[in-house]
Design a protein around this motif. Structure first.
Motif, PDB file in Angstrom:
ATOM      1  N   TYR A 207      30.289  -2.342  27.151  1.00  0.00           N
ATOM      2  CA  TYR A 207      30.671  -1.672  25.899  1.00  0.00           C
ATOM      3  C   TYR A 207      31.865  -2.421  25.307  1.00  0.00           C
ATOM      4  O   TYR A 207      32.965  -1.898  25.227  1.00  0.00           O
ATOM      5  CB  TYR A 207      31.049  -0.213  26.159  1.00  0.00           C
ATOM      6  CG  TYR A 207      29.936   0.603  26.778  1.00  0.00           C
ATOM      7  CD1 TYR A 207      29.023   1.278  25.980  1.00  0.00           C
ATOM      8  CD2 TYR A 207      29.801   0.698  28.158  1.00  0.00           C
ATOM      9  CE1 TYR A 207      27.999   2.023  26.538  1.00  0.00           C
ATOM     10  CE2 TYR A 207      28.780   1.447  28.730  1.00  0.00           C
ATOM     11  CZ  TYR A 207      27.885   2.098  27.925  1.00  0.00           C
ATOM     12  OH  TYR A 207      26.868   2.835  28.480  1.00  0.00           O
TER      13      TYR A 207
ATOM     14  N   LYS B 167      32.260   0.197  20.324  1.00  0.00           N
ATOM     15  CA  LYS B 167      31.776   0.859  21.544  1.00  0.00           C
ATOM     16  C   LYS B 167      30.911   2.066  21.200  1.00  0.00           C
ATOM     17  O   LYS B 167      29.886   2.310  21.833  1.00  0.00           O
ATOM     18  CB  LYS B 167      32.958   1.280  22.414  1.00  0.00           C
ATOM     19  CG  LYS B 167      33.686   0.115  23.040  1.00  0.00           C
ATOM     20  CD  LYS B 167      34.893   0.589  23.821  1.00  0.00           C
ATOM     21  CE  LYS B 167      35.657  -0.610  24.358  1.00  0.00           C
ATOM     22  NZ  LYS B 167      36.785  -0.249  25.185  1.00  0.00           N
TER      23      LYS B 167
ATOM     24  N   THR C 281      24.899  -6.023  25.768  1.00  0.00           N
ATOM     25  CA  THR C 281      25.613  -4.763  25.994  1.00  0.00           C
ATOM     26  C   THR C 281      24.706  -3.774  26.716  1.00  0.00           C
ATOM     27  O   THR C 281      23.523  -4.052  26.961  1.00  0.00           O
ATOM     28  CB  THR C 281      26.054  -4.127  24.657  1.00  0.00           C
ATOM     29  OG1 THR C 281      24.882  -3.680  23.952  1.00  0.00           O
ATOM     30  CG2 THR C 281      26.862  -5.090  23.802  1.00  0.00           C
TER      31      THR C 281
ATOM     32  N   ARG D 163      26.959   2.911  22.140  1.00  0.00           N
ATOM     33  CA  ARG D 163      26.506   4.191  22.700  1.00  0.00           C
ATOM     34  C   ARG D 163      25.430   4.828  21.812  1.00  0.00           C
ATOM     35  O   ARG D 163      24.486   5.443  22.313  1.00  0.00           O
ATOM     36  CB  ARG D 163      27.691   5.130  22.904  1.00  0.00           C
ATOM     37  CG  ARG D 163      28.562   4.742  24.065  1.00  0.00           C
ATOM     38  CD  ARG D 163      29.691   5.751  24.317  1.00  0.00           C
ATOM     39  NE  ARG D 163      30.427   5.371  25.507  1.00  0.00           N
ATOM     40  CZ  ARG D 163      31.500   4.594  25.511  1.00  0.00           C
ATOM     41  NH1 ARG D 163      32.001   4.129  24.383  1.00  0.00           N
ATOM     42  NH2 ARG D 163      32.104   4.293  26.650  1.00  0.00           N
TER      43      ARG D 163
ATOM     44  N   GLU E 175      30.523  -0.392  34.077  1.00  0.00           N
ATOM     45  CA  GLU E 175      31.572  -0.730  33.105  1.00  0.00           C
ATOM     46  C   GLU E 175      32.954  -0.565  33.728  1.00  0.00           C
ATOM     47  O   GLU E 175      33.821  -1.422  33.580  1.00  0.00           O
ATOM     48  CB  GLU E 175      31.437   0.176  31.867  1.00  0.00           C
ATOM     49  CG  GLU E 175      32.527   0.006  30.848  1.00  0.00           C
ATOM     50  CD  GLU E 175      32.391  -1.247  29.994  1.00  0.00           C
ATOM     51  OE1 GLU E 175      33.234  -1.437  29.113  1.00  0.00           O
ATOM     52  OE2 GLU E 175      31.445  -2.033  30.194  1.00  0.00           O
TER      53      GLU E 175
END
Length: 161
Positions: free
Chosen positions: A21, A28, A94, A32, A12
């Motif tokens: 993300y 974001k 993602t 996660r 990232e």
């Protein structure tokens, strides 16, 4: 580097033109959350039975019972939190999809071989997501590399005996 989260964050930071993300702070955080759910509620409990499913050893009944319970609860949790439209967090690939792909594949084998469960069938949209992910060129390349790695690992293990 060996830890998935660390590797994903490195990617990232290094390749920010293709974010793993994406979105605002909340979006974001949701990515996660999905990453953690796949790791803790699918991959981890599946590992409790890896020795039996993949290596022919025996796992005690209590461990099997807890593995089954945890996998069912885990996939239910992912199903509640994921969008599957078409990816876990929406329209864009993602970090959550990457972790899902490589956590759920082994968890699905454990669920099927140990309990006759179709883990992906328990989360509407999960099978379609796995199909979509497995059609990606990069995923197909990784699958080929894994096959070669497994062959080499088996040869190495045989040489030790």
């Amino acid at each position: 580097m060996t830890e998935t989260n660390v590797i994903l964050e490195y990617i990232e930071d290094t390749y920010s033109d293709i974010p793993l993300y994406p979105g605002n702070t909340f979006e974001k955080a949701k990515i996660r959350e999905l990453v953690k759910m796949a790791e803790l509620y699918l991959e981890l409990p599946a590992r409790w039975s890896h020795s039996e499913v993949f290596f022919g050893q025996t796992v005690n009944e209590l461990t099997k019972k807890e593995t089954k319970r945890a996998l069912c609860k885990g996939i239910e949790g992912v199903a509640r939190c994921a969008q599957f439209s078409p990816y876990l967090a929406g329209e864009q690939l993602t970090a959550a999809d990457i972790v899902f792909l490589y956590s759920v594949d082994l968890a699905s084998v454990v669920a099927d071989k140990s309990f006759g469960l179709d883990l992906l069938g328990m989360a509407p949209g999960a099978k379609q997501l796995m199909t979509l992910l497995n059609q990606r060129e990069d995923v197909m390349k990784i699958a080929e590399d894994r096959k070669i790695g497994n062959i080499n690992f088996k040869k190495y293990m045989a040489s030790l005996t």
